[in-house]
Design a protein around this motif. Structure first.
Motif, PDB file in Angstrom:
ATOM      1  N   ALA A  62       0.816  -1.212   0.000  1.00 43.18           N
ATOM      2  CA  ALA A  62       0.000   0.000   0.000  1.00 43.18           C
ATOM      3  C   ALA A  62       0.849   1.262   0.000  1.00 43.18           C
ATOM      4  O   ALA A  62       0.420   2.308  -0.501  1.00 43.18           O
ATOM      5  CB  ALA A  62      -0.944  -0.009   1.204  1.00 43.18           C
ATOM      6  N   ASP A  63       2.068   1.180   0.564  1.00 42.47           N
ATOM      7  CA  ASP A  63       2.912   2.372   0.648  1.00 42.47           C
ATOM      8  C   ASP A  63       3.945   2.444  -0.475  1.00 42.47           C
ATOM      9  O   ASP A  63       4.861   3.278  -0.437  1.00 42.47           O
ATOM     10  CB  ASP A  63       3.620   2.453   2.003  1.00 42.47           C
ATOM     11  CG  ASP A  63       4.524   1.255   2.264  1.00 42.47           C
ATOM     12  OD1 ASP A  63       4.539   0.309   1.427  1.00 42.47           O
ATOM     13  OD2 ASP A  63       5.211   1.248   3.302  1.00 42.47           O
ATOM     14  N   ALA A  64       3.831   1.576  -1.477  1.00 48.84           N
ATOM     15  CA  ALA A  64       4.741   1.660  -2.627  1.00 48.84           C
ATOM     16  C   ALA A  64       4.548   3.002  -3.320  1.00 48.84           C
ATOM     17  O   ALA A  64       3.437   3.530  -3.390  1.00 48.84           O
ATOM     18  CB  ALA A  64       4.470   0.520  -3.595  1.00 48.84           C
ATOM     19  N   GLU A  65       5.633   3.566  -3.830  1.00 49.92           N
ATOM     20  CA  GLU A  65       5.551   4.916  -4.398  1.00 49.92           C
ATOM     21  C   GLU A  65       6.243   4.983  -5.757  1.00 49.92           C
ATOM     22  O   GLU A  65       7.306   4.403  -5.950  1.00 49.92           O
ATOM     23  CB  GLU A  65       6.183   5.924  -3.441  1.00 49.92           C
ATOM     24  CG  GLU A  65       6.025   7.367  -3.873  1.00 49.92           C
ATOM     25  CD  GLU A  65       6.417   8.355  -2.783  1.00 49.92           C
ATOM     26  OE1 GLU A  65       6.985   9.411  -3.114  1.00 49.92           O
ATOM     27  OE2 GLU A  65       6.170   8.051  -1.584  1.00 49.92           O
ATOM     28  N   GLU A  66       5.631   5.699  -6.676  1.00 49.29           N
ATOM     29  CA  GLU A  66       6.204   5.873  -8.002  1.00 49.29           C
ATOM     30  C   GLU A  66       7.152   7.060  -8.033  1.00 49.29           C
ATOM     31  O   GLU A  66       6.990   8.031  -7.281  1.00 49.29           O
ATOM     32  CB  GLU A  66       5.095   6.093  -9.035  1.00 49.29           C
ATOM     33  CG  GLU A  66       4.328   7.393  -8.842  1.00 49.29           C
ATOM     34  CD  GLU A  66       3.248   7.609  -9.888  1.00 49.29           C
ATOM     35  OE1 GLU A  66       2.936   8.781 -10.162  1.00 49.29           O
ATOM     36  OE2 GLU A  66       2.703   6.630 -10.414  1.00 49.29           O
ATOM     37  N   LEU A  67       8.150   6.974  -8.893  1.00 51.80           N
ATOM     38  CA  LEU A  67       9.033   8.090  -9.193  1.00 51.80           C
ATOM     39  C   LEU A  67       8.945   8.338 -10.696  1.00 51.80           C
ATOM     40  O   LEU A  67       9.055   7.393 -11.475  1.00 51.80           O
ATOM     41  CB  LEU A  67      10.477   7.793  -8.789  1.00 51.80           C
ATOM     42  CG  LEU A  67      10.774   7.629  -7.296  1.00 51.80           C
ATOM     43  CD1 LEU A  67      12.259   7.315  -7.090  1.00 51.80           C
ATOM     44  CD2 LEU A  67      10.381   8.861  -6.506  1.00 51.80           C
ATOM     45  N   VAL A  68       8.765   9.575 -11.083  1.00 53.46           N
ATOM     46  CA  VAL A  68       8.551   9.901 -12.492  1.00 53.46           C
ATOM     47  C   VAL A  68       9.873  10.205 -13.181  1.00 53.46           C
ATOM     48  O   VAL A  68      10.622  11.083 -12.751  1.00 53.46           O
ATOM     49  CB  VAL A  68       7.590  11.101 -12.641  1.00 53.46           C
ATOM     50  CG1 VAL A  68       7.409  11.453 -14.119  1.00 53.46           C
ATOM     51  CG2 VAL A  68       6.251  10.785 -11.990  1.00 53.46           C
TER      52      VAL A  68
END
Length: 266
Positions: A62-68
């Motif tokens: 749930a806390d996975a985060e994308e980097l653009v």
């Protein structure tokens, strides 16, 4: 003054598309306590790296985060994007928790992770970085097509096709096998060169290797005029290449050592 404890930044190589190529080390880290980071080309867009692990059966935390990381050659846009990604990574590392950055292919070969890790360590030199090696796209492509990249004294070069046909033409005389990465923009030009060099029959095109959308084209001439996927490469072999003489220093020294020594004159 208090010492701030940063988490580790881990680059987890996932292989080019088949989740069964994820190494045991990467799998262990993905199932551990590290927070996931994954790359996208645009905000809230799908991530190819993330799709590899989900196809392998792992649920996205749930806390996975994308980097653009935008697909552009505009230096100003790229600089700002890299700065934002590195700053956010440092911010998360400052919480003391390890971060695992998902990398398609191998993290040390033409990958986003190397640049991200470098910028992060420029900002915070004490951050510990771990790179988990993996299967590169061209190694997987060679295996799935039954191509031997190099044997014995043969030579191998891996380059982005964007260097252009003049460079590729020169390297064909210097190497037995060329791996041309990111061939999408130059497919027709490369095909014209291979036709002129009579190497169409010893070339193979592979798109999205290891994924459900994998495509192998052995009749590479049929690709002329076609728009191919960004995740594509070409294996080119030049069996007619003239090789120079090899210097076999170790063998020469061994031969000399086996020769009987002359008895010195009295």
């Amino acid at each position: 003054m208090t010492d701030k404890k940063y988490g580790r930044l881990i680059g987890a190589s996932l292989g080019p598309g088949d989740p069964e190529l994820i190494t045991r080390r990467a799998w262990t880290v993905l199932n551990g306590d590290a927070r996931w980071l994954y790359p996208v080309k645009k905000a809230e867009e799908s991530s190819y790296a993330l799709s590899i692990v989900t196809r392998g059966g792992l649920e996205v935390p749930a806390d996975a985060e994308e980097l653009v990381f935008p697909m552009t050659r505009d230096a100003e846009i790229l600089t700002k994007a890299w700065a934002r990604a590195a700053a956010r990574t440092v911010e998360l590392l400052a919480e003391g928790r390890d971060l695992v950055f998902l990398v398609e292919g191998d993290a040390s070969t033409f990958a986003t992770f190397g640049h991200l890790a470098r910028v992060v360590r420029e900002l915070v030199p004490e951050v510990e970085v771990e790179t988990i090696p993996g299967v590169s796209s061209f190694a997987a492509a060679a295996a799935t097509t039954g191509t031997t990249l190099a044997e014995e004294d043969e030579t191998l070069a891996v380059i982005p096709a964007a260097y252009g046909v003049e460079v590729i033409d020169h390297l064909l005389d210097e190497f037995d096998t060329l791996v041309l990465l990111k061939v999408k923009p130059l497919v027709d030009e490369v095909l014209e060169l291979l036709e002129r060099r009579e190497l169409l029959s010893t070339s193979c095109f592979i798109e999205k290797v290891g994924s459900p959308d994998e495509r192998i084209v052995r009749d590479v001439a049929s690709l002329k005029g076609e728009k191919v996927n960004y995740l594509s490469l070409m294996l080119v072999q030049n069996p007619k290449r003239q090789r120079g003489e090899l210097r076999r220093g170790c063998r020469k020294r061994k031969a000399e050592a086996e020769q009987p020594k002359e008895t010195a004159a009295a």
